[in-house]
Enzyme design. Structure first.
Site, short mmCIF file in Angstrom:
data_model
loop_
_atom_site.label_atom_id
_atom_site.label_comp_id
_atom_site.label_asym_id
_atom_site.label_seq_id
_atom_site.Cartn_x
_atom_site.Cartn_y
_atom_site.Cartn_z
N HIS A 166 0.85 -1.19 0.00
CA HIS A 166 0.00 0.00 0.00
C HIS A 166 0.89 1.25 0.00
O HIS A 166 1.95 1.26 0.63
CB HIS A 166 -0.91 -0.01 1.22
CG HIS A 166 -2.01 1.00 1.14
ND1 HIS A 166 -1.78 2.34 1.39
CD2 HIS A 166 -3.31 0.90 0.80
CE1 HIS A 166 -2.92 3.00 1.21
NE2 HIS A 166 -3.86 2.15 0.85
N GLU A 182 -4.12 2.01 -7.29
CA GLU A 182 -4.44 3.08 -6.32
C GLU A 182 -3.50 4.25 -6.56
O GLU A 182 -2.43 4.31 -5.93
CB GLU A 182 -4.21 2.58 -4.89
CG GLU A 182 -5.26 1.68 -4.34
CD GLU A 182 -5.43 1.88 -2.83
OE1 GLU A 182 -6.54 1.68 -2.36
OE2 GLU A 182 -4.46 2.23 -2.13
P1 13P Z 1 -9.75 6.35 0.54
O1 13P Z 1 -10.91 5.54 -0.01
O2 13P Z 1 -10.00 6.88 1.91
O3 13P Z 1 -9.29 7.39 -0.43
O4 13P Z 1 -8.54 5.32 0.72
C1 13P Z 1 -8.23 4.49 -0.35
C2 13P Z 1 -7.25 3.48 0.11
O5 13P Z 1 -6.12 3.81 0.45
C3 13P Z 1 -7.69 2.08 0.17
O6 13P Z 1 -6.61 1.21 0.33
#
Ligand code: 13P
Length: 260
Positions: free
Chosen positions: A95, A167
């Protein structure tokens, strides 16, 4: 190929054990079992054991938010993927918050992916560029490097079960998700990289998620993007109504695909 949709609640470092249990209870009351959507909860380490007993396994699976790659030994403060193998189906790995705040390197991410696979845990590998990298037009290179290094110890058979999550760092904790065009281009590129490494069959069975400011109103637009199989949800997963709305919207997207 039809892939089962996947919605992952990343609760990050929010919620005490008690709060996580309350939220799970509320989610259990509102979320219906949908055969076309798998719902995964990723609480902090402390919650995994109690939640593994509490959850209705027809509805929910558990994921770790991270995990150390060495199985056991003198590593104060660490929890290994091996120690969680009976508690979780999935582990979020790489992450951007781990890369940023805990200085996790490409090599560590690679070793964690391999440790998860070795322990029969499915990695949810996070990929994504920063705002600066996007501005420098480095998105493709960054995604390529992240994929190639993280998967370098896997066979194509291992890779088939993997979940990749796009992401973009700049869309995490933001006011809105990346645009559908941006997500589509990144997901296409990610799938192309996997095809190059492992071939068509592996790519076709691998699920790709989108994460970053997912809220219920954006879900149908994101799920309509070719190659997107689900969502990795942060903030909206801490509210049982929003998260249920997201799961329902993903189910509706799955239904409309079946009817196409
Ligand atoms: P948000 O949905 O709060 O932007 O976070 C996304 C995230 O990091 C999920 O792993």
């Amino acid at each position: 190929m039809k892939r089962v949709k996947l919605v992952v609640a990343n609760w990050k470092m929010y919620l005490s054990v008690h709060e996580a249990s309350l939220l799970t209870n509320r989610l259990d009351k509102v979320i219906k079992v949908h055969r076309d959507v798998e719902v995964v909860l990723a609480p902090n380490y402390l919650c995994l054991q109690p939640l593994s007993v509490e959850i209705d396994r027809r509805k929910f699976r558990l994921a770790a938010q991270d995990g150390f790659y060495i199985d056991d030994g003198a590593y104060t403060g660490a929890v290994s993927l091996s120690q969680m193998r009976d508690l979780v189906h999935y582990a979020i790995i790489g992450h951007s918050e781990r890369r940023r705040y805990f200085h996790e390197s490409f090599d560590e991410v690679r070793d964690k992916v391999a440790a998860a696979v070795r322990n029969d845990i499915t990695p949810i590998l996070c990929l994504g560029e920063t705002k600066e990298e996007r501005a420098q037009k480095e998105t493709k290179q960054v995604l390529h490097d992240q994929i190639v290094t993280a998967l370098s110890n896997l066979t194509s058979e291992d890779a088939e079960n993997l979940v990749l999550a796009y992401e973009p760092v700049w869309a995490v904790g933001a006011s809105e998700p990346a645009s559908p065009d941006t997500i589509a281009a990144a997901v296409d590129w990610i799938r192309y990289q996997v095809r190059e490494l492992y071939g068509q069959k592996t790519e076709a069975s691998m699920r790709v998620l989108y994460g970053g400011s997912d809220e219920p109103e954006y879900v149908s637009g994101i799920m309509a993007i070719d190659g997107v199989d689900g969502l990795l949800v942060g903030r909206a997963s801490l509210n049982y109504e929003s998260f249920n709305d997201i799961v329902t919207a993903v189910h509706l997207a799955a239904l409309s695909e079946t009817n196409d």
